[in-house]
Design a protein around this motif. Structure first.
Motif, PDB file in Angstrom:
ATOM      1  N   ASP A  98       0.990  -1.023   0.030  1.00  0.00           N
ATOM      2  CA  ASP A  98       0.087  -0.080   0.061  1.00  0.00           C
ATOM      3  C   ASP A  98       0.552   1.153  -0.212  1.00  0.00           C
ATOM      4  O   ASP A  98       0.563   2.483  -0.534  1.00  0.00           O
ATOM      5  N   THR A 150       0.968  -3.858   4.265  1.00  0.00           N
ATOM      6  CA  THR A 150      -0.144  -4.944   3.595  1.00  0.00           C
ATOM      7  C   THR A 150       0.451  -4.893   2.105  1.00  0.00           C
ATOM      8  O   THR A 150       0.773  -4.221   1.518  1.00  0.00           O
ATOM      9  N   THR A 190      -0.122  -6.964  -1.374  1.00  0.00           N
ATOM     10  CA  THR A 190      -1.051  -7.897  -2.182  1.00  0.00           C
ATOM     11  C   THR A 190      -0.275  -8.706  -3.351  1.00  0.00           C
ATOM     12  O   THR A 190       0.344  -8.089  -3.975  1.00  0.00           O
ATOM     13  N   THR A 198      -0.479 -11.076  -6.428  1.00  0.00           N
ATOM     14  CA  THR A 198      -1.486 -11.481  -7.578  1.00  0.00           C
ATOM     15  C   THR A 198      -0.626 -12.440  -8.512  1.00  0.00           C
ATOM     16  O   THR A 198       0.255 -12.000  -9.153  1.00  0.00           O
ATOM     17  N   THR A 230      -5.670 -13.691  -6.357  1.00  0.00           N
ATOM     18  CA  THR A 230      -5.024 -12.435  -5.542  1.00  0.00           C
ATOM     19  C   THR A 230      -4.883 -12.895  -3.935  1.00  0.00           C
ATOM     20  O   THR A 230      -6.132 -13.284  -3.317  1.00  0.00           O
ATOM     21  N   THR A 282      -3.749 -11.507  -0.018  1.00  0.00           N
ATOM     22  CA  THR A 282      -3.287 -10.442   0.811  1.00  0.00           C
ATOM     23  C   THR A 282      -2.712 -10.982   2.320  1.00  0.00           C
ATOM     24  O   THR A 282      -3.268 -11.640   2.922  1.00  0.00           O
TER      25      THR A 282
END
Length: 564
Positions: free
Chosen positions: A151, A164, A166, A168, A209, A211
């Motif tokens: 982020d 955080t 992520t 994919t 995805t 997280t």
């Protein structure tokens, strides 16, 4: 045609026994992508990616029909192919229309896409010119991709800081990837979720995805940290595929002059109460902070009281402090607790841009939650039936409450009202009959419940059930039997014993019995005069004067009798 098919079968068996090698993998799991195709005659070739496909045979020519340019008998179409790779012979195969052959290494599928039809003129001697459209499709392979994003690009070293990430993963190839593993490698400490994931397959074109939440370490100087993602999988031939992605973030120490942002609220409230949220930004530096942008948000299940935008742009003096408060009202009970989102503050210190986060307080909301259902004992009824409708109120919350439920009975239009003090985890219900007097589907309105936020205190919350639809069975389809039309049979005169002078009557099998007639006696036809007939017979037989009475005519039968 039968001889051509027999030759084809024999050729296929011979080629499969002496030439065709076995595959070391399950060919049914292979996936192929579009390649090239071409229309080939005998002796012509089609090449692709080192492979060469040569047409070496077709069914033999046949004679045509006497008056048409088509085979005397339908031909079983096939094409015989020689397959080579980089100049080395691989195999000879025979393919019918639409049939395919996969080369031993599984890297190419050869398909006889089209052939002349069994009755095409290409098979007969006088116009023998067969062809085949050959299609070459290479094996599809997975194309894995992984991307790691965070982020922010930089973070403050603080116990309240959360990172955080992520991740994919995508398969951009032309075949599925099997036994896929995603592994994350980082020096940062895992706070939530996982660093390892396994998937049975990642279909072509599919994207997933994940997280992951990481913690910020305690450091005393600026440092870079890597978050590395490794994605691996296998294709249908068990060939591995691996790809990596790297994300680098910067974490700076929380110096004494770095401001701090705190967020707090009530730990426990009842559904009828308000919660106070407090924000505090402390400037620990010896200089002012200008244009500090502070943002906050409320979680799902709460309502902001007042018209606060939850966005402040403030100046904080050196060693000064800014604070603000606002109220939120819970909309539903949650005894498991709700984590409030972190507030953020972004600012610049000596030309450097920073973002800090507050902590994330948790709040527990005690209260009732009423769920209302409205059901019928049947979903389909006949005209004139009586259906029982049941309304049920269930308290799925954590505290008791006084509940009032009302519903309208369509039979009399009266409003049915029930009240109950409903404890947590309990329910109550009531039922009433409904007479079906319509041929159209009946839609009963929603039942409504109103209950207090806590026992008999606080505001009232309204909830509704779903609409109830009852369909009507169609009446049975009664079709009268068709009227029978009498059938008058007209038997053949040649077999009907009652046929007289070409006229037919009703046939009676009993009349087939032959009754011998008495000799010398003949019946007189009903449509002629007996005197004229007898006179004519007597004249011909010469027996008119034998009786000695002039003018008296005797029957011909009597004449015959006397003449014997």
């Amino acid at each position: 045609m039968k001889y051509t098919a027999l030759i084809w079968i024999v050729l296929s068996i011979i080629l499969s026994l002496y030439i065709g090698p076995a595959h070391a993998f399950d060919t049914s799991q292979l996936q192929f992508r579009d390649g090239v195709s071409g229309k080939l005659m005998r002796g012509e070739e089609l090449a692709y990616s080192g492979y060469s496909i040569k047409v070496v045979g077709f069914p033999s020519p046949v004679i045509s029909e006497k008056y048409q340019d088509i085979p005397d008998e339908p031909v079983e179409p096939f094409v015989m192919l020689n397959i080579s790779k980089n100049g080395s012979f691989i195999n000879t195969t025979v393919l019918g229309p639409g049939e395919s052959y996969i080369v031993p290494d599984g890297e190419l599928k050869v398909t006889a896409d089209q052939l002349p039809s069994p009755n095409a003129r290409e098979w007969i001697f006088q116009s023998y010119h067969p062809w085949a459209v050959i299609k070459l499709d290479p094996r599809g392979t997975p194309d894995l991709d992984v991307l790691v994003e965070t982020d922010y690009d930089s973070y403050i070293s603080s116990p309240a800081t959360e990172i955080t990430a992520t991740v994919t993963i995508t398969n951009n190839g032309f075949a599925d990837a099997n036994n896929v593993d995603l592994n994350l490698d980082t020096e940062l400490t895992l706070k939530r979720e996982s660093l390892k994931y396994h998937y049975e397959s990642l279909k072509k074109g599919e994207s997933i995805t994940e997280t992951v939440t990481l913690s910020s370490p305690f450091i005393t100087e600026k440092k870079s940290y890597d978050i590395r993602a490794n994605l691996s999988g296998y294709d249908a031939k068990a060939i591995p595929y691996t790809v990596e992605s790297l994300k680098t973030i910067i974490i700076v120490p929380e110096y004494q002059q770095m401001p701090s942002l705190k967020k707090s609220t009530n730990e426990r409230i009842y559904l009828k109460d308000y919660a106070m949220v407090s924000l505090s930004l402390k400037n620990n530096a010896n200089y002012d902070l200008k244009n500090v942008s502070i943002k906050d948000s409320i979680p799902k299940g709460f309502r902001l009281m007042g018209n606060n935008s939850l966005h402040w742009v403030v100046d904080v003096p050196a060693n000064g402090e800014w604070d603000s408060r606002y109220l939120i009202k819970p909309l539903e009970a949650n005894s498991d607790g709700v984590i409030l989102p972190a507030a953020t503050a972004d600012f610049r210190i000596k030309g450097e841009y920073y973002i800090i986060q507050s902590d994330r307080p948790e709040i527990v909301v005690y209260g009732p939650r009423i769920e209302l259902t409205k059901l019928a004992d049947v979903t389909e009824a006949n005209l004139g039936d009586t259906v029982t409708v049941t309304v049920t109120a269930t308290n799925t919350g954590g505290t008791p409450t006084k509940v009032t439920v009302w519903d309208q009975n369509p039979d009399d239009g009266n409003l049915t009202v029930h009240e109950e003090f409903l404890e947590a985890g309990r329910d109550f219900k009531f039922s009433y009959p409904v007479k079906i007097d319509s041929e159209q589907p009946i839609i009963l309105p929603r039942a409504t419940a109103e209950y207090y936020e806590l026992g008999t205190e606080g505001g009232k919350i309204t909830t509704e059930s779903q609409e109830l639809e009852i369909t009507i069975k169609p009446p049975p389809d009664i079709t009268p039997p068709p009227e029978e039309t009498p059938v008058v049979e007209s038997p053949d005169n040649s077999t009907n014993p009652d046929a007289v002078n070409g006229e037919t009557g009703t046939y009676d099998p009993a009349q087939d019995v032959q009754v011998p007639e008495e000799p010398g006696i003949a019946e007189t036809p009903p449509n002629e005069e007996p005197v004229e007939i007898n006179g004519l017979l007597n004249l011909l037989l010469g027996c008119n004067e034998s009786n000695g009475i002039e003018g008296l005519y005797a029957p011909s039968a009597a004449c015959n009798f006397f003449s014997q």
